[in-house]
Design an enzyme around this catalytic site. Structure first.
Site, PDB file in Angstrom:
ATOM      1  N   GLY A   1      -8.239  21.714  18.976  1.00  0.00           N
ATOM      2  CA  GLY A   1      -7.822  23.040  18.550  1.00  0.00           C
ATOM      3  C   GLY A   1      -8.272  24.088  19.546  1.00  0.00           C
ATOM      4  N   GLY A   2      -8.146  25.346  19.158  1.00  0.00           N
ATOM      5  CA  GLY A   2      -8.511  26.424  20.063  1.00  0.00           C
ATOM      6  C   GLY A   2     -10.006  26.566  20.264  1.00  0.00           C
TER       7      GLY A   2
ATOM      8  CE1 TYR B   1       2.684  -6.719   7.215  1.00  0.00           C
ATOM      9  CE2 TYR B   1       3.976  -6.930   9.230  1.00  0.00           C
ATOM     10  CZ  TYR B   1       3.624  -7.397   7.976  1.00  0.00           C
ATOM     11  OH  TYR B   1       4.203  -8.527   7.479  1.00  0.00           O
ATOM     12  CD  GLU B   2      -2.136   2.379   8.337  1.00  0.00           C
ATOM     13  OE1 GLU B   2      -2.350   3.338   9.092  1.00  0.00           O
ATOM     14  OE2 GLU B   2      -1.658   2.508   7.201  1.00  0.00           O
TER      15      GLU B   2
ATOM     16  CE  LYS C   1       9.445  -9.754   8.768  1.00  0.00           C
ATOM     17  NZ  LYS C   1       8.755 -11.040   8.521  1.00  0.00           N
TER      18      LYS C   1
ATOM     19  CD  GLN D   1      -2.799   1.285   2.413  1.00  0.00           C
ATOM     20  OE1 GLN D   1      -3.356   2.322   2.725  1.00  0.00           O
ATOM     21  NE2 GLN D   1      -2.982   0.171   3.089  1.00  0.00           N
TER      22      GLN D   1
ATOM     23  CG  ASP E   1       0.565   0.853   4.817  1.00  0.00           C
ATOM     24  OD1 ASP E   1       1.799   0.758   4.793  1.00  0.00           O
ATOM     25  OD2 ASP E   1      -0.166  -0.070   5.196  1.00  0.00           O
TER      26      ASP E   1
ATOM     27  CG  ASN F   1       7.242  -1.039  -0.506  1.00  0.00           C
ATOM     28  OD1 ASN F   1       7.559  -1.815  -1.412  1.00  0.00           O
ATOM     29  ND2 ASN F   1       5.982  -0.896  -0.102  1.00  0.00           N
ATOM     30  CG  PHE F   2      12.195  -4.856  -1.768  1.00  0.00           C
ATOM     31  CD1 PHE F   2      11.348  -5.915  -2.016  1.00  0.00           C
ATOM     32  CD2 PHE F   2      12.657  -4.106  -2.838  1.00  0.00           C
ATOM     33  CE1 PHE F   2      10.959  -6.238  -3.311  1.00  0.00           C
ATOM     34  CE2 PHE F   2      12.281  -4.413  -4.143  1.00  0.00           C
ATOM     35  CZ  PHE F   2      11.426  -5.477  -4.375  1.00  0.00           C
ATOM     36  N   GLY F   3      12.136  -4.926   2.598  1.00  0.00           N
ATOM     37  CA  GLY F   3      12.721  -4.930   3.925  1.00  0.00           C
ATOM     38  C   GLY F   3      14.165  -4.473   3.865  1.00  0.00           C
TER      39      GLY F   3
END
Length: 423
Positions: free
Chosen positions: A244-245, A137-138, A135, A16, A167, A94-96
């Site tokens: 927020g404010g 993941y999302e 490792k 992803q 991701d 985006n390999f290890g």
């Protein structure tokens, strides 16, 4: 003319984060060549809903790309990749950690092959530091980047967000970095290595919480509805507080289903008009001037009372009806939109954010549209490629191979898996 026409990207990413980045760049006109192993991107078969067809997980992240299969376990496959690197402006992976190095394509080697090329890498935790080999993941990235600890209700468990900030959020960061590096390469003639760690990207998206983390060193956070105090040490989970404010929260509307909610921001400028509209219907005609609510400071102290009264008013209306009432008062608000709401929303369809496509295997399906609108080069979204669909086309058009060479490489197994040995 497409904004990135003439830019060629060698996309070796999968799942992803990387495909989010390369799809955006493809929508802006880049020629994205998706390099896949003979077995294909793993998501082609994940969460499959149509037998023998690419899954929505794959099709929704790989539009407007061309697919070539390359077997990098063969010398011939490595030679094809080397020649593709010479012809491209950007390489993404985006390999290890260490995977490309072991295949013989470290950044140093890639830079040697094509000094102008920009190389982009997505890692879970980056290539340096104690976490480099972990490792990710999302949800791991959300946990370690600060999002989960600040998402949820007080005294409840931490929650991941519905948005894929680990991701897809990282993919967006990488797209910005690649375009910046490409601009510099055009000026200097030299590419550079661009790295985005998922954990780092999540931290960047949580900067408001890090703002509050430092404010707690000096005193409480008055806009929070949960107790906070000086020296608290960590930002608490605060449900639907605006962060927020201005005070903000979600109120439940009729018929009180799972998504019958409207998010409301109570700005100082609209308080009097809002209170005068709500007060009479909730038995509090002097709501606008009540000393417990008349100033922003008092409303912060008495948030529970204010939201109780607003919720009592909301019970009589649907989220759309309540939104109409509040819009007339200039009160910022928005309904909680379910996936069904968005898929059928006139505004969403009108902005081409829910686009129907046709796929040779799965038939009609929908893709989320291009969120970045370019006035002179609007995106035209095309379906995702079949596995290896453009292998020969890329070899002919990009590398200039003739049919004899393509045939010889096929025979050598450069584009396919090695046949299984007999038992």
């Amino acid at each position: 003319m497409e904004a990135l026409k003439g830019v060629r990207i060698l996309d070796m990413t999968h799942v992803q984060a990387g495909p989010t980045c390369s799809q955006l760049l493809a929508w802006m006109g880049a020629d994205v060549i998706k390099v896949e192993p003979p077995t294909g991107d793993i998501t082609r078969g994940q969460l499959r809903d149509v037998p023998n067809a690419d899954s929505l997980y794959f099709t929704m992240l790989n539009c407007n790309k061309r697919s070539i299969t390359v077997n990098l376990k063969t010398p011939e496959g490595k030679q094809v990749l080397t020649e593709l690197i010479r012809k491209c402006d950007i390489l993404m992976e985006n390999f290890g950690p260490g995977v490309l190095d072991r295949l013989g394509f470290s950044w140093e080697r890639v830079h040697e092959i094509n000094p102008r090329l920009v190389m982009g890498s997505i890692k879970g935790f980056g290539s340096t530091g104690p976490y480099a080999d972990f490792k990710a993941y999302e949800n791991v990235a959300q946990a370690m980047g600060g999002a989960m600890s600040t998402t949820g209700v007080p005294d409840g468990p931490p929650y991941v967000t519905g948005a894929q900030i680990g991701d897809s959020g990282t993919g967006l960061h990488l797209a910005i970095g690649l375009l910046a590096a490409l601009r510099q390469a055009e000026r200097t003639g030299l590419g550079q290595y661009v790295e985005v760690a998922m954990m780092d990207g999540v931290m960047n998206l949580c900067r408001v919480k890090f703002r509050d983390h430092q404010r707690l060193e000096r005193g409480p956070l008055p806009e929070y509805s949960v107790p906070t105090y000086k020296g608290m040490g960590e930002v608490p989970r605060a449900g639907n507080d605006s962060g927020g404010g201005q005070l903000g929260n979600a109120v439940h509307c009729k018929p009180h289903g799972a998504n019958d909610w409207l998010y409301i921001v109570v700005q100082e400028a609209v308080w009097e008009a809002l209170a005068r509209r709500i007060g009479p219907e909730v038995g509090m005609p002097d709501m606008a001037t009540d000393p417990r609510l008349a100033t922003i400071g008092e409303r912060r102290k008495n948030q529970q009372l204010m939201w109780t009264l607003i919720n009592k008013f909301a019970e009589k209306y649907t989220k759309r009806e309540l939104m109409k009432i509040l819009n007339e008062l200039d009160v910022p608000c928005g309904p909680i939109m379910s996936t069904a709401d968005l898929a059928n929303d006139e505004h969403v369809r009108g902005r081409q954010m829910w686009v129907e496509l046709d796929h040779p295997q799965r038939g009609k399906w929908f893709n989320v549209g291009m969120p970045i609108k370019l006035s002179a080069s609007p995106a035209v979204i095309r379906r995702s490629p079949l596995l290896g669909e453009h292998t020969e086309e890329i070899l002919r058009e990009v590398l200039g191979y003739d049919e004899a060479r393509i045939s010889a490489l096929k025979q050598a197994g450069a584009f396919s898996s090695a046949p299984k040995k007999a038992a």
